[in-house]
Design an enzyme around this catalytic site. Structure first.
Site, PDB file in Angstrom:
ATOM      1  N   SER A 104      37.780 -15.238 -27.298  1.00 21.24           N
ATOM      2  CA  SER A 104      37.898 -15.193 -25.840  1.00 21.24           C
ATOM      3  C   SER A 104      37.175 -16.394 -25.246  1.00 21.24           C
ATOM      4  O   SER A 104      36.407 -17.075 -25.910  1.00 21.24           O
ATOM      5  CB  SER A 104      37.280 -13.907 -25.329  1.00 21.24           C
ATOM      6  OG  SER A 104      35.974 -13.787 -25.833  1.00 21.24           O
ATOM      7  N   ARG A 105      37.470 -16.654 -23.998  1.00 17.47           N
ATOM      8  CA  ARG A 105      36.652 -17.581 -23.231  1.00 17.47           C
ATOM      9  C   ARG A 105      35.535 -16.762 -22.596  1.00 17.47           C
ATOM     10  O   ARG A 105      35.673 -15.563 -22.413  1.00 17.47           O
ATOM     11  CB  ARG A 105      37.479 -18.202 -22.110  1.00 17.47           C
ATOM     12  CG  ARG A 105      38.581 -19.123 -22.600  1.00 17.47           C
ATOM     13  CD  ARG A 105      39.230 -19.756 -21.385  1.00 17.47           C
ATOM     14  NE  ARG A 105      40.462 -20.449 -21.701  1.00 17.47           N
ATOM     15  CZ  ARG A 105      40.519 -21.669 -22.239  1.00 17.47           C
ATOM     16  NH1 ARG A 105      39.408 -22.303 -22.543  1.00 17.47           N
ATOM     17  NH2 ARG A 105      41.672 -22.240 -22.467  1.00 17.47           N
ATOM     18  N   ALA A 106      34.460 -17.421 -22.245  1.00 14.12           N
ATOM     19  CA  ALA A 106      33.362 -16.710 -21.596  1.00 14.12           C
ATOM     20  C   ALA A 106      33.830 -16.174 -20.260  1.00 14.12           C
ATOM     21  O   ALA A 106      34.607 -16.814 -19.564  1.00 14.12           O
ATOM     22  CB  ALA A 106      32.204 -17.652 -21.385  1.00 14.12           C
ATOM     23  N   ASP A 143      31.377  -2.096 -17.998  1.00 10.19           N
ATOM     24  CA  ASP A 143      31.948  -2.333 -19.309  1.00 10.19           C
ATOM     25  C   ASP A 143      32.014  -1.000 -20.054  1.00 10.19           C
ATOM     26  O   ASP A 143      31.207  -0.736 -20.931  1.00 10.19           O
ATOM     27  CB  ASP A 143      31.043  -3.344 -20.039  1.00 10.19           C
ATOM     28  CG  ASP A 143      31.703  -3.912 -21.288  1.00 10.19           C
ATOM     29  OD1 ASP A 143      32.848  -3.544 -21.570  1.00 10.19           O
ATOM     30  OD2 ASP A 143      31.049  -4.723 -21.974  1.00 10.19           O
ATOM     31  N   THR A 158      31.368 -13.682 -18.448  1.00 10.83           N
ATOM     32  CA  THR A 158      30.054 -13.654 -17.819  1.00 10.83           C
ATOM     33  C   THR A 158      29.000 -14.413 -18.630  1.00 10.83           C
ATOM     34  O   THR A 158      27.917 -14.652 -18.148  1.00 10.83           O
ATOM     35  CB  THR A 158      29.553 -12.206 -17.614  1.00 10.83           C
ATOM     36  OG1 THR A 158      29.581 -11.564 -18.887  1.00 10.83           O
ATOM     37  CG2 THR A 158      30.448 -11.450 -16.663  1.00 10.83           C
ATOM     38  N   SER A 159      29.317 -14.776 -19.863  1.00 14.98           N
ATOM     39  CA  SER A 159      28.325 -15.484 -20.666  1.00 14.98           C
ATOM     40  C   SER A 159      28.497 -16.991 -20.504  1.00 14.98           C
ATOM     41  O   SER A 159      29.334 -17.453 -19.744  1.00 14.98           O
ATOM     42  CB  SER A 159      28.457 -15.081 -22.131  1.00 14.98           C
ATOM     43  OG  SER A 159      29.620 -15.645 -22.681  1.00 14.98           O
ATOM     44  N   THR A 219      33.756 -18.506 -28.027  1.00  9.87           N
ATOM     45  CA  THR A 219      34.105 -19.440 -29.101  1.00  9.87           C
ATOM     46  C   THR A 219      35.239 -20.373 -28.667  1.00  9.87           C
ATOM     47  O   THR A 219      35.240 -21.561 -28.991  1.00  9.87           O
ATOM     48  CB  THR A 219      34.478 -18.670 -30.383  1.00  9.87           C
ATOM     49  OG1 THR A 219      33.299 -18.007 -30.861  1.00  9.87           O
ATOM     50  CG2 THR A 219      34.971 -19.600 -31.474  1.00  9.87           C
ATOM     51  N   LYS A 242      23.631  -6.135 -25.351  1.00 13.34           N
ATOM     52  CA  LYS A 242      24.572  -5.215 -24.710  1.00 13.34           C
ATOM     53  C   LYS A 242      24.248  -3.760 -25.024  1.00 13.34           C
ATOM     54  O   LYS A 242      24.478  -2.882 -24.226  1.00 13.34           O
ATOM     55  CB  LYS A 242      26.002  -5.513 -25.201  1.00 13.34           C
ATOM     56  CG  LYS A 242      26.857  -6.224 -24.189  1.00 13.34           C
ATOM     57  CD  LYS A 242      28.318  -6.213 -24.600  1.00 13.34           C
ATOM     58  CE  LYS A 242      29.084  -7.196 -23.743  1.00 13.34           C
ATOM     59  NZ  LYS A 242      30.457  -7.365 -24.220  1.00 13.34           N
ATOM     60  N   SER A 254      39.536  -2.633 -26.676  1.00 11.15           N
ATOM     61  CA  SER A 254      39.761  -4.059 -26.505  1.00 11.15           C
ATOM     62  C   SER A 254      39.599  -4.810 -27.827  1.00 11.15           C
ATOM     63  O   SER A 254      40.465  -5.582 -28.237  1.00 11.15           O
ATOM     64  CB  SER A 254      38.773  -4.585 -25.463  1.00 11.15           C
ATOM     65  OG  SER A 254      38.808  -5.982 -25.402  1.00 11.15           O
TER      66      SER A 254
END
Lengths: 494, 494
Positions: free
Chosen positions: B200-202, B262, B204-205, B209, B294, B270
């Site tokens: 995934s793209r960030a 979340d 909230t972080s 990768t 988390k 997911s």
């Protein structure tokens, strides 16, 4: 980052629109649904936080496109420079999550939420979260008072100095049930009181009082204009939405209805805030209950207790009455047909809907007793006298005239279909929800001439082949769809 | 009602846009946020239900304006006639309310919800309601399997016939922690397996990768292109979003992140759906736990049990490992800085981040043992050999090359600020959440050259005046904002 305003030259009635070029968004580090702040550079800068969309095309890299609503709120001009920054999630979102996790909110937290609803700092999905948190976990009475105060603080007020400022409100859910114009006319005709009635437009029902009156008069006025009307006639029947008195409530209700959820705390706060915003000192609340109504008896009693406590807290005289909401009231459903019912009652015409007349007299009588105009038990008598004297109808015409109206504007839809009874017998049930939905299919409330005429009520006898319901619509397609719905869902049971 | 298509000539990256003239909306009886169906007239008509906005200007009465996204989905041409109808609330909204009221949903109901998420028949506020219902009331394991199946059914699949299709996933939340490129390179270098890593793209972080690899290579490919890459290198590191494998999940996650909620059931579904969509048969899941991670230990254990049950249900070999997530891993936070860490480990360079190396070897070793390439307890040994032989770095370069990349593209931001320690002592705590947010302020993940370099980890000694953290940013404004945030929030405690 400094960007130039591009005006979108259209007015989005849904939500404020701000669009960045995709490249610009990347530079600032925002993605669609992120928040940005837009700040003007004037000596007294204005600032707003809003949700962003991004696009290829439509805006250049050095521009931000805004809809007419944002232009107005910030007083923007085309080409004007503004400062754009990535904005953090508002604190109010944390409070919403707190409520979702069953915590109690403080006055400050609730005010922040309501502020952000009005400022558009909360996205629709975040307001939906707030509604869902209220739905699941409720609010205690203190939180509801905070909610009411916050809704009032973020809106305009109608400041009336009269002693007897009165108001009535129904929690809704019953088809037809257009008592308001009759009650307002009777009460205002009695003299010695002010009845600044603001009403809603229908959202899920077939018509709100504002939709009904709009058929023959204007209902959108400024606060200044309303004060003028009240000076003339001591009463009005206008659309509350135009006055910006409860902007937070309007927005929450719109999302609530689209979700089909109606949390009790929001219902209480919504009604109380509206009544307090117009400065009502005597408030009568009608809580219809029954099968297919909004509340069952137990819920109605609970609502009554809570309303009465809120009335005490806000130092107004408030009375709740529980009424029969098990079936539609009156014969007409839809603006034109309800208005016809109202005028029949006011003019004491042949074939007037007795149930509507009876309920209206009862409500007016209750108001007379509340303000001490009648002794206890004598209110209905006074209401009857005023109605039969023709004074109420005179008052009604005066109010319509003051609102720039004309009684001759009533018009029924050109197409109709009569549903006849397939057997003889007694009517067992008329379902409010199905009747409301059926009226919506005919085109209500936007098509004011459309709607339904219910020929008989529950417990009345009908003969095979005699009319049960007449369906009116301007469009053949809608009429056919309505007939099909009737046959499928059978809103009237014999 | 028949209307002509007006193409808005822009691509809304946020949500599909359909705009009616206000008058037209009134005629059909829709208001902003209502739903309409748009149906083409061709012999094989396409239809979509979407949320409407209305506007003054922009569209004529006989037109409907649509954004590029809707144009593509329905294959529309400018001026083309379409049939517009008022659409009812979807049935899926009823199911969402059922979940909100703590009821269990059936497979059909969950599929309808997911279908409507993908078709855009549910508004963002309604998806928010679904998320809030999952958050409040959770889902049982059977419902989660339904959710996974529904997400898979509405997306594309990568069908690989190889015996050893392996995958790893971290539930996230730990800053830095860029083990994936190292693990993928070691495993693929070992031979005999396929590692189709979608990331995934960030949201909230500071970086996902996909954001990290994108600094030096393409990450957006079609399924066909990925198959080609896999044929060449047996591994890839691409952005999952481009493949349309889990479109429902992508949309739900976007709203989830904007709400800051979340739900566990969605997290489980997911991750499982993503892994199953690429056809993984061996799945290693990293669950970092600890303060500011988390999950806490108890939640981590619960997640582990549920993941393992889901693995059994979907007949894949799945192993969960609980790892220390109490502080960032590696020195770099942000695409460029994390990539530098990765390359140092792969090249066995001086000053490489030992913690990142150790964790990567452990994960690769676990995978080797899972697929039987190493005996139990010997996996790390094999991983070490491959890493120190330089084969992993060779494999990494090959993958980057196959993805059209170039290692020389790494570039650090031109501005930096060194935060020095104000006293001597041991580092007590480094807060993941604050570090992530700090990196976001510097411009991550969109500004790939921005980020943080953490000089020391928890329990290491620092001397007064020595560097604790270097902050990199391309913008002076952002750099200043980051320094201020550091001083206010103190993410590193001594």
């Amino acid at each position: 980052m400094e960007l130039r305003i591009k005006l979108l030259k259209w007015w989005s009635t849904g939500f404020p629109v701000a669009i960045l070029n995709e490249k610009t968004a990347e530079e600032i580090g925002v993605r669609p649904s992120d928040r940005i702040s837009i700040r003007t550079f004037s000596t007294r800068p204005t600032e707003i936080t809003t949700i962003i969309d991004t696009a290829k095309g439509v805006v250049r890299k050095n521009e931000i496109a805004v809809s007419h609503e944002l232009k107005q709120r910030l007083g923007l001009k085309s080409g004007q420079k503004v400062n754009i920054n990535l904005a953090e999630s508002p604190k109010s979102l944390e409070s919403i999550k707190k409520k979702l996790n069953k915590k109690t909110l403080s006055e400050k937290e609730i005010l922040e939420i309501i502020d952000d609803v009005v400022n558009n700092s909360l996205a629709e999905s975040e307001i939906a979260l707030f509604i869902s948190a209220m739905h699941k976990n409720g609010m205690n009475l203190e939180e509801i008072t905070f909610l009411i105060k916050a809704i009032l603080k973020t809106g305009n007020k109608l400041k009336l100095k009269d002693k007897f400022v009165i108001d009535k409100h129904s929690i809704g859910g019953v088809a037809g049930n257009r008592t308001t114009p009759i009650v307002v006319s009777i009460c205002a005709a009695a003299g010695g009181l002010v009845f600044p009635k603001t009403s809603s437009r229908a959202i899920t029902s077939a018509a709100g009082t504002a939709d009904v009156i709009e058929m023959i008069a204007n209902v959108e006025f400024s606060i200044k204009q309303i004060k003028k009307i009240l000076k003339k006639t001591k009463a009005c029947m206008v659309w509350g939405g135009a006055l910006g008195m409860v902007p937070a409530d309007s927005k929450i209700i719109r999302i609530e209805k689209s979700l089909g959820i109606d949390p009790q705390s929001q219902l209480l706060a919504s009604i109380m805030a509206k009544k307090l915003a117009v400065g009502s000192k005597y408030i009568l609340i009608d809580i219809p209950y029954g099968k297919s109504a909004k509340a069952n008896k137990q819920q109605a009693i609970q609502l009554k207790h809570k309303f009465e406590k809120l009335g005490k807290f806000f130092k107004v005289k408030l009375k709740c009455i529980l009424t029969d909401g098990s079936q539609p009231i009156g014969n007409g459903v839809g603006p034109a047909l309800e208005l016809t019912d109202v005028i029949k009652v006011l003019k004491n015409e042949q074939g007037l809907p007795k149930d509507l007349e009876k309920k209206s007299l009862f409500l007016a009588g209750e108001i007379f007793e509340m303000i001490g105009k009648s002794k206890k038990g004598k209110g209905i008598q006074l209401a009857k006298e005023i109605l039969s004297s023709g004074k109420a109808f005179e008052k009604f015409k005066k109010i319509i005239e003051a609102q720039g109206g004309d009684l001759n504007r009533i018009k029924l839809a050109k197409l109709s279909h009569v549903v006849v009874s397939k057997k003889s017998g007694k009517i067992k049930e008329i379902d409010n929800k199905k009747i409301n939905f059926l009226a919506r299919i005919t085109g209500c409330p936007l098509d004011k001439s459309a709607g339904l005429f219910i020929h008989s009520h529950v417990n009345e006898k009908v003969k095979k082949g005699k009319p049960l319901l007449t369906i009116y619509s301007e469009s053949e397609q809608r009429l056919n769809q309505a007939v099909k719905f009737y046959q499928d869902k059978k809103p009237i049971k014999i």
